[in-house]
Design a protein around this motif. Sequence first.
Motif, PDB file in Angstrom:
ATOM      1  N   LEU A  44       1.271  -1.579   0.193  1.00 26.40           N
ATOM      2  CA  LEU A  44      -0.187   0.060  -0.160  1.00 26.40           C
ATOM      3  C   LEU A  44       0.863   1.443   0.205  1.00 26.40           C
ATOM      4  N   ALA A  45       0.650   2.025  -1.162  1.00 25.48           N
ATOM      5  CA  ALA A  45       1.416   3.117  -1.285  1.00 25.48           C
ATOM      6  C   ALA A  45       0.375   4.039  -0.032  1.00 25.48           C
ATOM      7  N   VAL A  46       0.587   4.945   0.971  1.00 24.54           N
ATOM      8  CA  VAL A  46       0.429   5.287   1.695  1.00 24.54           C
ATOM      9  C   VAL A  46       1.194   7.084   1.753  1.00 24.54           C
ATOM     10  N   GLU A  47      -0.068   7.599   1.940  1.00 22.10           N
ATOM     11  CA  GLU A  47       0.773   9.754   2.497  1.00 22.10           C
ATOM     12  C   GLU A  47      -0.095   9.282   3.624  1.00 22.10           C
ATOM     13  N   ASN A  48       0.950  10.363   4.364  1.00 23.32           N
ATOM     14  CA  ASN A  48       0.368  11.002   5.666  1.00 23.32           C
ATOM     15  C   ASN A  48       0.286  10.198   6.401  1.00 23.32           C
ATOM     16  N   LEU A  49       1.135   9.007   6.436  1.00 27.19           N
ATOM     17  CA  LEU A  49       1.137   7.605   7.974  1.00 27.19           C
ATOM     18  C   LEU A  49       1.014   8.038   8.533  1.00 27.19           C
ATOM     19  N   PRO A  50       1.866   8.582   9.774  1.00 29.39           N
ATOM     20  CA  PRO A  50       1.201   9.138  10.744  1.00 29.39           C
ATOM     21  C   PRO A  50      -0.041   9.589  11.679  1.00 29.39           C
ATOM     22  N   SER A  51      -0.848  10.221  10.940  1.00 33.87           N
ATOM     23  CA  SER A  51      -1.905  10.388  10.951  1.00 33.87           C
ATOM     24  C   SER A  51      -3.242   9.963   9.871  1.00 33.87           C
ATOM     25  N   LEU A  52      -2.483   8.687   9.761  1.00 33.00           N
ATOM     26  CA  LEU A  52      -3.537   7.698   9.010  1.00 33.00           C
ATOM     27  C   LEU A  52      -4.282   6.596  10.339  1.00 33.00           C
ATOM     28  N   SER A  53      -5.846   6.283  10.363  1.00 31.32           N
ATOM     29  CA  SER A  53      -6.212   5.741  11.664  1.00 31.32           C
ATOM     30  C   SER A  53      -6.445   3.662  11.046  1.00 31.32           C
ATOM     31  N   ALA A  54      -5.963   3.072  11.980  1.00 34.88           N
ATOM     32  CA  ALA A  54      -6.379   2.109  11.354  1.00 34.88           C
ATOM     33  C   ALA A  54      -7.611   1.372  10.498  1.00 34.88           C
ATOM     34  N   HIS A  55      -8.688   2.195  11.183  1.00 37.88           N
ATOM     35  CA  HIS A  55      -9.989   2.043  10.451  1.00 37.88           C
ATOM     36  C   HIS A  55      -9.572   2.070   8.324  1.00 37.88           C
ATOM     37  N   GLU A  56      -8.485   3.680   7.890  1.00 36.79           N
ATOM     38  CA  GLU A  56      -8.725   3.592   7.047  1.00 36.79           C
ATOM     39  C   GLU A  56      -7.445   3.076   6.527  1.00 36.79           C
ATOM     40  N   LEU A  57      -6.918   1.992   7.419  1.00 39.83           N
ATOM     41  CA  LEU A  57      -5.728   0.932   6.822  1.00 39.83           C
ATOM     42  C   LEU A  57      -6.288   0.346   6.042  1.00 39.83           C
ATOM     43  N   HIS A  58      -7.152  -0.661   6.790  1.00 38.82           N
ATOM     44  CA  HIS A  58      -8.257  -1.388   7.155  1.00 38.82           C
ATOM     45  C   HIS A  58      -9.338  -1.414   5.660  1.00 38.82           C
ATOM     46  N   ARG A  59      -9.626  -0.634   5.788  1.00 42.87           N
ATOM     47  CA  ARG A  59     -10.393  -0.235   4.451  1.00 42.87           C
ATOM     48  C   ARG A  59      -9.545  -0.583   3.512  1.00 42.87           C
ATOM     49  N   ALA A  60      -8.485   0.373   3.199  1.00 44.12           N
ATOM     50  CA  ALA A  60      -7.582   0.207   1.709  1.00 44.12           C
ATOM     51  C   ALA A  60      -6.821  -1.265   1.270  1.00 44.12           C
ATOM     52  N   VAL A  61      -7.003  -2.353   2.220  1.00 43.61           N
ATOM     53  CA  VAL A  61      -6.510  -3.360   2.256  1.00 43.61           C
ATOM     54  C   VAL A  61      -7.571  -4.228   1.740  1.00 43.61           C
ATOM     55  N   ARG A  62      -9.443  -3.882   2.107  1.00 51.27           N
ATOM     56  CA  ARG A  62     -10.662  -4.692   1.772  1.00 51.27           C
ATOM     57  C   ARG A  62     -10.634  -4.231  -0.181  1.00 51.27           C
ATOM     58  N   GLU A  63     -10.456  -2.948  -0.335  1.00 50.45           N
ATOM     59  CA  GLU A  63     -10.179  -2.152  -1.570  1.00 50.45           C
ATOM     60  C   GLU A  63      -9.128  -3.119  -2.839  1.00 50.45           C
ATOM     61  N   VAL A  64      -7.850  -3.041  -2.292  1.00 49.47           N
ATOM     62  CA  VAL A  64      -6.955  -3.747  -3.237  1.00 49.47           C
ATOM     63  C   VAL A  64      -7.568  -4.885  -3.767  1.00 49.47           C
TER      64      VAL A  64
END
Length: 431
Positions: A44-64
């Motif tokens: 996952l290419a993530v912008e501004n990782l320190p401010s990313l929530s677990a829910h948003e990261l979870h959603r990114a995995v589901r979308e991929v």
Amino acid sequence: MDGTESSAGQPGPAERSHRSSVSSVGARAADVLVYLADDTVVPLAVENLPSLSAHELHRAVREVLRLPDIALDAFALWLVSPLLDEPSLQFRRNVFFPKRRELQIQDEEVLRLLYEEAKDNVLAARYPCDVEDCEVLGALVCRVQLGPYQPSQPAACTLREKLDSFLPAHLCKRGQGLFAAFRGRGAKAGPGEQGLLNAYRQVKEAVGSDGGCEATLGTHYHAYLLKCHELPFYGCAFFHGEIDKPAQGFLHRGGRKPVAVAISLEGVHVIDSREKHVLLGLRFQELSWDHTSPEEEEPVLWLEFNGDSEGMPVNKLLKIYSKQAELMSGLIEYCIELNQAAEPAAPQESVPGPQAAPTSSPPATQRPKLRRQGSVVCSRIQHLSTIDYVEDGKGIKRVKPKRTTSFFSRQLSVGQGSYTVVQPADSLEQG
């Protein structure tokens, strides 16, 4: 939480945890690697990782992965680091996802991910299974990897060469198949191979909706999970710990034994990490617990439950040494809160799944029936070194501080559990 050794020639969570989940860090962007149960990686290419929530990261995995909405509840993100180095990020089954909902899933990719994780736990012996169950589960893996059983094919030779892909490694090392790989192609299969081969022959091919005779892979994923649901510790979180060994020999030497503590929505299981069998299995209604973390001593998780000593009822106290004691205690408390907050389950309508199989699991309060004497899922309390008490606090075999009730206030509300404080009796021999 999970760091037991891998088997079957496949890297397990402990090995995957040595890999960094953040491969590169720039001013604002980072490449995050999320590991799946089959050891594949979702970059996952993530912008501004320190401010990313677990829910948003979870959603990114589901979308991929293009997973349906049920994946939001079925899976969670896990940080795994058994050696306290840089953790790996894993997309795995949610401990709080009920089995009854799992059996209603029809999406094949979701079923595959759940199947891969369950298979890894069986092969690594994190889920202790009797040989008969290992053969049934291994046969379903054969079906997934090798296709339908064909009498004309040299299936025995194929199984012999990949036996540790279908059975836990500790079963392959007991003369049931490890040396069979060195035999000729025409040699007779060993006992483990033969049992697996017989179970492979019996895997049923359900008739598909299009009238075809061959079942979809989702059918066999579903069947594998359904079989795993018979294991009382399926879907649990694992923790490392040690317990005292019973004193043996003239000098009463004991020492410690490594154990895995498995906690799920249904209860707590203490598993012998070397012997691959259950030492103690308790529903939350059957125990009281607490943890201590004194500065000068190791953190300890305490489990108190009913038992007997020479035929007389007592309260037994098990001491589990673990740096994760506080984490385990918190998870037990949270699981109990979830169970108490859950509304009574309404009668479930039959939901068509990928195969003609039951769509609901037994009630959470009903323990699975043990079909075999000496099953590896049976408790072996006689192998535990416990402190035995009656209500006044006098140890039957050891003298301990006086008490007027359970040592621990953490337990189900009065009237909801079967754990009780044992009253003292004159006939008990006090230490």
